[in-house]
Design an enzyme around this catalytic site. Sequence first.
Site, PDB file in Angstrom:
ATOM      1  N   CYS A   1      -3.780   2.719  -5.141  1.00 17.96           N
ATOM      2  CA  CYS A   1      -3.173   3.595  -4.134  1.00 17.96           C
ATOM      3  C   CYS A   1      -2.029   4.430  -4.696  1.00 17.96           C
ATOM      4  CB  CYS A   1      -2.707   2.796  -2.924  1.00 17.96           C
ATOM      5  SG  CYS A   1      -1.625   1.393  -3.305  1.00 17.96           S
TER       6      CYS A   1
ATOM      7  N   HIS B   1       0.830  -1.208   0.000  1.00 22.56           N
ATOM      8  CA  HIS B   1       0.000   0.000   0.000  1.00 22.56           C
ATOM      9  C   HIS B   1       0.864   1.257   0.000  1.00 22.56           C
ATOM     10  CE1 HIS B   1      -3.404   2.587   0.560  1.00 22.56           C
ATOM     11  NE2 HIS B   1      -3.016   2.980   1.766  1.00 22.56           N
TER      12      HIS B   1
ATOM     13  N   ASP C   1      -4.258   9.211   2.901  1.00 25.56           N
ATOM     14  CA  ASP C   1      -4.314   7.759   2.778  1.00 25.56           C
ATOM     15  C   ASP C   1      -5.621   7.362   2.093  1.00 25.56           C
ATOM     16  OD1 ASP C   1      -4.303   4.970   3.108  1.00 25.56           O
ATOM     17  OD2 ASP C   1      -3.277   5.099   5.023  1.00 25.56           O
TER      18      ASP C   1
END
Length: 260
Positions: free
Chosen positions: A183, A124, A141
């Site tokens: 991401c 991630h 995030d």
Amino acid sequence: MSGHGFHPFKGRVSRRFGDSLAPDEAYLSYYDVRLMREDVNCIKHDWLNDNVIAFWEEYLEREKLSAFPTARINLLRPSMVFLLNQTSDPLSLKEALPAFENSSHVFLPINDSNSPEVAEAGTHWSLLLVSIIDAVAFHYDSLHHSNSSYAMTACHKISLLLRRPLRFIELNDSPQQENGSDCGVFVCLEMQYLLVNRLLKRDSREQVTMSMRDPGVDAGKGRKEILRLIDSFRKEGKSRSRSRSPRQSFDSKSPPRIGD
């Protein structure tokens, strides 16, 4: 221009796709980054690796940040962020890092890898933007707070290098991804928007919000834009080389090149 990227250890090149995609085939040399065929393939439909994010930072520096020579903004490469988070003594990296005390802002792509032995071990990406002039670190995030601990570690390491505390802020309204692979695209697009629209174009007399809620992120369009840029630079590199040497051909060892 005092703001620039630091990547003395280069990227940890991914080997996630297998031999069928010819991972060793060089696709484009863009200043300090050499993109491989597998890097381009991962942009199309997979998790972005270190090398792609390093390319994007190089692009932002060369094509966006360079127009503002007085800017004091640093884009730290993924490999250096990883080393910074892994070291117990960040001062040992001081000579390889920018002089943060002379910077206004630093962008750090955060990865959740804990393994220095395994390339691309993380799963991630998120983005940390440190405003040194305000002593604040903003964390973006796209998967709730998955990378919060890694971002806080990086924030702490930067504060040790600065020898003063930084306030850590989790942006709870950060745009959220809808799958398990976007991401890195979110990091690239957020980095560009915050750099170009919030920092470089800011009016010092106005208060600037660092939220990404309103602009949002379209990962699909982002992937297409990154690929478009790479193909454009590749064509430009081929054209430049042919103008110098009409009979030159390109192979995996000598890709089209942009930059001296």
